[in-house]
Enzyme design. Sequence first.
Site, PDB file in Angstrom:
ATOM      1  N   THR A  18       0.834  -1.204   0.000  1.00 20.43           N
ATOM      2  CA  THR A  18       0.000   0.000   0.000  1.00 20.43           C
ATOM      3  C   THR A  18       0.871   1.257   0.000  1.00 20.43           C
ATOM      4  O   THR A  18       0.538   2.260  -0.611  1.00 20.43           O
ATOM      5  CB  THR A  18      -0.917   0.013   1.243  1.00 20.43           C
ATOM      6  OG1 THR A  18      -1.624  -1.217   1.321  1.00 20.43           O
ATOM      7  CG2 THR A  18      -1.928   1.141   1.179  1.00 20.43           C
ATOM      8  N   ARG A  22       7.760  -2.594   2.802  1.00 19.21           N
ATOM      9  CA  ARG A  22       7.898  -2.702   4.257  1.00 19.21           C
ATOM     10  C   ARG A  22       8.233  -4.131   4.621  1.00 19.21           C
ATOM     11  O   ARG A  22       7.536  -5.055   4.216  1.00 19.21           O
ATOM     12  CB  ARG A  22       6.596  -2.305   4.960  1.00 19.21           C
ATOM     13  CG  ARG A  22       6.382  -0.838   4.938  1.00 19.21           C
ATOM     14  CD  ARG A  22       5.203  -0.419   5.777  1.00 19.21           C
ATOM     15  NE  ARG A  22       4.834   0.918   5.356  1.00 19.21           N
ATOM     16  CZ  ARG A  22       3.731   1.531   5.707  1.00 19.21           C
ATOM     17  NH1 ARG A  22       2.866   0.931   6.499  1.00 19.21           N
ATOM     18  NH2 ARG A  22       3.472   2.745   5.276  1.00 19.21           N
ATOM     19  N   SER A 113       6.203   3.598   8.675  1.00 16.99           N
ATOM     20  CA  SER A 113       5.028   4.298   9.187  1.00 16.99           C
ATOM     21  C   SER A 113       4.687   3.946  10.637  1.00 16.99           C
ATOM     22  O   SER A 113       5.499   4.126  11.523  1.00 16.99           O
ATOM     23  CB  SER A 113       3.853   4.045   8.259  1.00 16.99           C
ATOM     24  OG  SER A 113       2.786   4.863   8.624  1.00 16.99           O
ATOM     25  N   HIS A 114       3.515   3.372  10.834  1.00 19.95           N
ATOM     26  CA  HIS A 114       3.029   3.089  12.177  1.00 19.95           C
ATOM     27  C   HIS A 114       3.510   1.740  12.711  1.00 19.95           C
ATOM     28  O   HIS A 114       3.200   1.374  13.838  1.00 19.95           O
ATOM     29  CB  HIS A 114       1.502   3.113  12.165  1.00 19.95           C
ATOM     30  CG  HIS A 114       0.945   2.219  11.095  1.00 19.95           C
ATOM     31  ND1 HIS A 114       1.044   2.519   9.761  1.00 19.95           N
ATOM     32  CD2 HIS A 114       0.342   1.014  11.164  1.00 19.95           C
ATOM     33  CE1 HIS A 114       0.508   1.546   9.051  1.00 19.95           C
ATOM     34  NE2 HIS A 114       0.070   0.626   9.867  1.00 19.95           N
ATOM     35  N   LYS A 126      10.245   3.980   0.588  1.00 17.92           N
ATOM     36  CA  LYS A 126       9.132   4.404  -0.263  1.00 17.92           C
ATOM     37  C   LYS A 126       9.664   5.444  -1.235  1.00 17.92           C
ATOM     38  O   LYS A 126      10.473   6.301  -0.850  1.00 17.92           O
ATOM     39  CB  LYS A 126       8.098   4.955   0.704  1.00 17.92           C
ATOM     40  CG  LYS A 126       7.024   5.777   0.170  1.00 17.92           C
ATOM     41  CD  LYS A 126       5.980   5.916   1.269  1.00 17.92           C
ATOM     42  CE  LYS A 126       6.038   7.294   1.885  1.00 17.92           C
ATOM     43  NZ  LYS A 126       4.732   7.798   2.269  1.00 17.92           N
ATOM     44  N   ASP A 278       1.829   9.534  13.898  1.00 23.42           N
ATOM     45  CA  ASP A 278       2.449   8.210  13.812  1.00 23.42           C
ATOM     46  C   ASP A 278       3.955   8.271  13.548  1.00 23.42           C
ATOM     47  O   ASP A 278       4.555   9.348  13.612  1.00 23.42           O
ATOM     48  CB  ASP A 278       1.761   7.384  12.728  1.00 23.42           C
ATOM     49  CG  ASP A 278       2.067   7.910  11.334  1.00 23.42           C
ATOM     50  OD1 ASP A 278       2.327   9.122  11.204  1.00 23.42           O
ATOM     51  OD2 ASP A 278       2.064   7.113  10.376  1.00 23.42           O
ATOM     52  N   ASP A 280       5.948   8.233  10.937  1.00 16.19           N
ATOM     53  CA  ASP A 280       6.513   9.164   9.948  1.00 16.19           C
ATOM     54  C   ASP A 280       5.712  10.461   9.844  1.00 16.19           C
ATOM     55  O   ASP A 280       5.953  11.268   8.936  1.00 16.19           O
ATOM     56  CB  ASP A 280       6.635   8.494   8.577  1.00 16.19           C
ATOM     57  CG  ASP A 280       5.305   8.009   8.036  1.00 16.19           C
ATOM     58  OD1 ASP A 280       4.412   7.683   8.837  1.00 16.19           O
ATOM     59  OD2 ASP A 280       5.150   7.953   6.802  1.00 16.19           O
ATOM     60  N   ASP A 282       2.509  11.213   9.157  1.00 17.70           N
ATOM     61  CA  ASP A 282       1.431  11.529   8.216  1.00 17.70           C
ATOM     62  C   ASP A 282       0.043  11.201   8.766  1.00 17.70           C
ATOM     63  O   ASP A 282      -0.962  11.652   8.229  1.00 17.70           O
ATOM     64  CB  ASP A 282       1.661  10.889   6.835  1.00 17.70           C
ATOM     65  CG  ASP A 282       1.855   9.396   6.897  1.00 17.70           C
ATOM     66  OD1 ASP A 282       1.756   8.825   8.000  1.00 17.70           O
ATOM     67  OD2 ASP A 282       2.127   8.789   5.833  1.00 17.70           O
ATOM     68  N   ARG A 283      -0.020  10.442   9.853  1.00 17.05           N
ATOM     69  CA  ARG A 283      -1.346  10.133  10.428  1.00 17.05           C
ATOM     70  C   ARG A 283      -1.649  11.042  11.614  1.00 17.05           C
ATOM     71  O   ARG A 283      -0.732  11.604  12.211  1.00 17.05           O
ATOM     72  CB  ARG A 283      -1.372   8.697  10.939  1.00 17.05           C
ATOM     73  CG  ARG A 283      -1.213   7.676   9.857  1.00 17.05           C
ATOM     74  CD  ARG A 283      -1.396   6.289  10.418  1.00 17.05           C
ATOM     75  NE  ARG A 283      -1.313   5.313   9.343  1.00 17.05           N
ATOM     76  CZ  ARG A 283      -1.857   4.113   9.384  1.00 17.05           C
ATOM     77  NH1 ARG A 283      -2.505   3.718  10.462  1.00 17.05           N
ATOM     78  NH2 ARG A 283      -1.747   3.285   8.368  1.00 17.05           N
ATOM     79  N   THR A 345      -7.997   2.193  -1.103  1.00 20.81           N
ATOM     80  CA  THR A 345      -7.117   2.523   0.018  1.00 20.81           C
ATOM     81  C   THR A 345      -5.701   2.793  -0.493  1.00 20.81           C
ATOM     82  O   THR A 345      -5.182   2.054  -1.317  1.00 20.81           O
ATOM     83  CB  THR A 345      -7.089   1.330   1.004  1.00 20.81           C
ATOM     84  OG1 THR A 345      -8.392   1.211   1.562  1.00 20.81           O
ATOM     85  CG2 THR A 345      -6.074   1.552   2.106  1.00 20.81           C
ATOM     86  N   GLU A 364      -8.810   9.427   4.934  1.00 13.31           N
ATOM     87  CA  GLU A 364      -8.992   7.986   5.035  1.00 13.31           C
ATOM     88  C   GLU A 364      -9.348   7.624   6.466  1.00 13.31           C
ATOM     89  O   GLU A 364      -8.920   8.295   7.417  1.00 13.31           O
ATOM     90  CB  GLU A 364      -7.703   7.260   4.680  1.00 13.31           C
ATOM     91  CG  GLU A 364      -7.271   7.437   3.253  1.00 13.31           C
ATOM     92  CD  GLU A 364      -6.095   6.540   2.961  1.00 13.31           C
ATOM     93  OE1 GLU A 364      -6.319   5.502   2.339  1.00 13.31           O
ATOM     94  OE2 GLU A 364      -4.973   6.861   3.363  1.00 13.31           O
ATOM     95  N   GLU A 365     -10.063   6.505   6.592  1.00 17.35           N
ATOM     96  CA  GLU A 365     -10.429   6.030   7.924  1.00 17.35           C
ATOM     97  C   GLU A 365      -9.194   5.675   8.749  1.00 17.35           C
ATOM     98  O   GLU A 365      -9.261   5.642   9.972  1.00 17.35           O
ATOM     99  CB  GLU A 365     -11.374   4.829   7.823  1.00 17.35           C
ATOM    100  CG  GLU A 365     -10.948   3.695   6.895  1.00 17.35           C
ATOM    101  CD  GLU A 365      -9.713   2.954   7.308  1.00 17.35           C
ATOM    102  OE1 GLU A 365      -9.574   2.690   8.507  1.00 17.35           O
ATOM    103  OE2 GLU A 365      -8.884   2.634   6.422  1.00 17.35           O
ATOM    104  N   SER A 366      -8.075   5.391   8.072  1.00 16.39           N
ATOM    105  CA  SER A 366      -6.864   4.933   8.764  1.00 16.39           C
ATOM    106  C   SER A 366      -6.089   6.109   9.357  1.00 16.39           C
ATOM    107  O   SER A 366      -4.863   6.137   9.305  1.00 16.39           O
ATOM    108  CB  SER A 366      -5.997   4.131   7.803  1.00 16.39           C
ATOM    109  OG  SER A 366      -5.739   4.875   6.629  1.00 16.39           O
ATOM    110  N   LYS A 377      -0.690  12.525   3.153  1.00 12.16           N
ATOM    111  CA  LYS A 377      -1.510  12.918   4.293  1.00 12.16           C
ATOM    112  C   LYS A 377      -0.590  13.589   5.310  1.00 12.16           C
ATOM    113  O   LYS A 377       0.626  13.405   5.265  1.00 12.16           O
ATOM    114  CB  LYS A 377      -2.254  11.727   4.875  1.00 12.16           C
ATOM    115  CG  LYS A 377      -1.407  10.533   5.259  1.00 12.16           C
ATOM    116  CD  LYS A 377      -2.333   9.379   5.593  1.00 12.16           C
ATOM    117  CE  LYS A 377      -1.596   8.160   6.113  1.00 12.16           C
ATOM    118  NZ  LYS A 377      -1.023   7.314   5.075  1.00 12.16           N
ATOM    119  N   ARG A 497      -8.985  -6.676   7.586  1.00  9.95           N
ATOM    120  CA  ARG A 497      -9.665  -5.504   8.121  1.00  9.95           C
ATOM    121  C   ARG A 497     -11.156  -5.617   7.790  1.00  9.95           C
ATOM    122  O   ARG A 497     -11.524  -5.897   6.644  1.00  9.95           O
ATOM    123  CB  ARG A 497      -9.122  -4.218   7.505  1.00  9.95           C
ATOM    124  CG  ARG A 497      -7.627  -4.016   7.702  1.00  9.95           C
ATOM    125  CD  ARG A 497      -7.291  -2.533   7.639  1.00  9.95           C
ATOM    126  NE  ARG A 497      -5.888  -2.253   7.442  1.00  9.95           N
ATOM    127  CZ  ARG A 497      -4.946  -2.340   8.383  1.00  9.95           C
ATOM    128  NH1 ARG A 497      -5.267  -2.752   9.596  1.00  9.95           N
ATOM    129  NH2 ARG A 497      -3.690  -2.039   8.121  1.00  9.95           N
TER     130      ARG A 497
END
Length: 544
Positions: A18, A22, A113-114, A126, A278, A280, A282-283, A345, A364-366, A377, A497
Amino acid sequence: MNIGTITTTPFTDQKPGTSGLRKAVTVFQKPHYLENFVQSIFNSLEGYEGKTLVLGGDGRYYNRQAIQTILKMAAANGIGRILVGCDGILSTPAASCIIRKEEAIGGIILSASHNPGGPNGDFGVKYNISNGGPAPEKVTGAIFENSKTIDSYQILEAADINIDRPGSFKLGTTSVEVIDPVEPYLKLMESLFDFDRLQQLLTSGKFRMCMDSLHAVTGPYARAIFEKRLGAVEGTVINGTPLEDFGGGHPDPNLVYAKGLVDILFGEDAPDFGAASDGDGDRNMILGRNFFVTPSDSLAILTANAHLVPGYSQGLAGVARSMPTSAAVDRVAEKLGIECYETPTGWKFFGNLLDAGKATLCGEESFGTGSNHIREKDGLWAVLFWLNILAVRSESVEDIVRKHWETYGRNFYSRYDYEAVDKERATELMERLRSMVSDMKGTQYGSYQVDYADDFSYTDPVDGSISSKQGIRIGFTDGSRIVFRLSGTGTKGATLRVYLESYQPDKAKQDVDTQKALASLISLADEIAQIRKFTEREAPTVIT
Ligand code: G16
């Protein structure tokens, strides 16, 4: 200048997910693993010689070593100038900002990321393209194809660069500039939000906030913005020092992994506003006193209040959300008379819409929200957006959300994650659902009747590219919905999910606990997909 051409053999597992590649740190530490993937990136690009590349990461374990390797490989491959964050630090949004500002060919961002970090945690690489956004599927596909046939990579024989402080260096003929990771990002934020008003709010003595950086990359950014620039009291930012293992925590801003912050906001004498970001940066997670704002609601509320924020007061071109994100923002878009796009997503799917001026805000919901200011984001941007709304409206977070529900109705929403389950069984579960959906329309399950059921497919309205098999959607005639998909970011087994949503327009029925409101839908999800049987789990690992 001594360029070494090193012979290598391909790895078969370098397909970006995604968001980039990773894997466990131990996988990246295998001889040539990182180098193969980085060379595959360069091999898949055209016309980068002499151009600028941005490089940085979230500071997790292996960041520093990887930065030195990539610097030498970028120089050996003919990159003209490399901008690298001091200490190897660049949040994902800051990297996107710098790529755009410096008109770079792209950037390499080192982050998982997270996902947890440390020697036994995860690492990631990335590639972002020149618009500052994650590489689209045609680029990640080309990188993967290259990784399957690669037989050598190029690397400069040179000493390591000192990245501990800003400075300029040469690696062969390539210029390397070690830059302040915060300053360009702070300037961009100042251009979007009413910093005078935010400063008044944070120094008024009547408003308290707590920002939890979870020992990840936003610590230096949050301190510079909230404490130094906006005058919030010292200590407003907690866990603000980036650590290679995130202090042993899970840098994921949700109710489970940001428990420390949740305890503060739901405890005695809680501050007015809380936020977390998070690994990095972005969340984001937004909390009020004793109150959690779901990411889907947050996107809807930012959209409905964008006219109050200087950078967006001219109006929004449109909005976009990922398919599993709740339809709360759709209702706001309808009222505003703007388009609402539904994408698969992955932030990469928003890039074309933003570039083409079709969408201004995305979410996004995430726990991801962002806008056309960059192509990622942006966690701290969302926090500043909320603060700007709070400063103008002088109401509590909870009041703002409840009034929003009164106007637009409430979308009850929850996501159930079954992490690290058996991959084959999880794939079987999805295949079984896939085979069921075509005949499902009209089926009655208790009080629920299926309105539509499909495997989501997206045709990009800008370039016409088609992305299929993006998740099973089952919509019911009362407006509720269940979505099933497998995560594209996990590194162990598979993560299933399950996204659950119902709609309640009646104000008198909105003050219900989310899990209670969704209870019958939750058992229906298990009945339809046989989750317990396939995952061999009685309960999800994480509920958000
Ligand atoms: C990435 C993507 C997001 C996506 C999220 C979860 O976020 O950028 O667009 O929503 O993963 O994806 P999945 O459900 O496939 O695990 P991040 O913050 O991990 O880069």
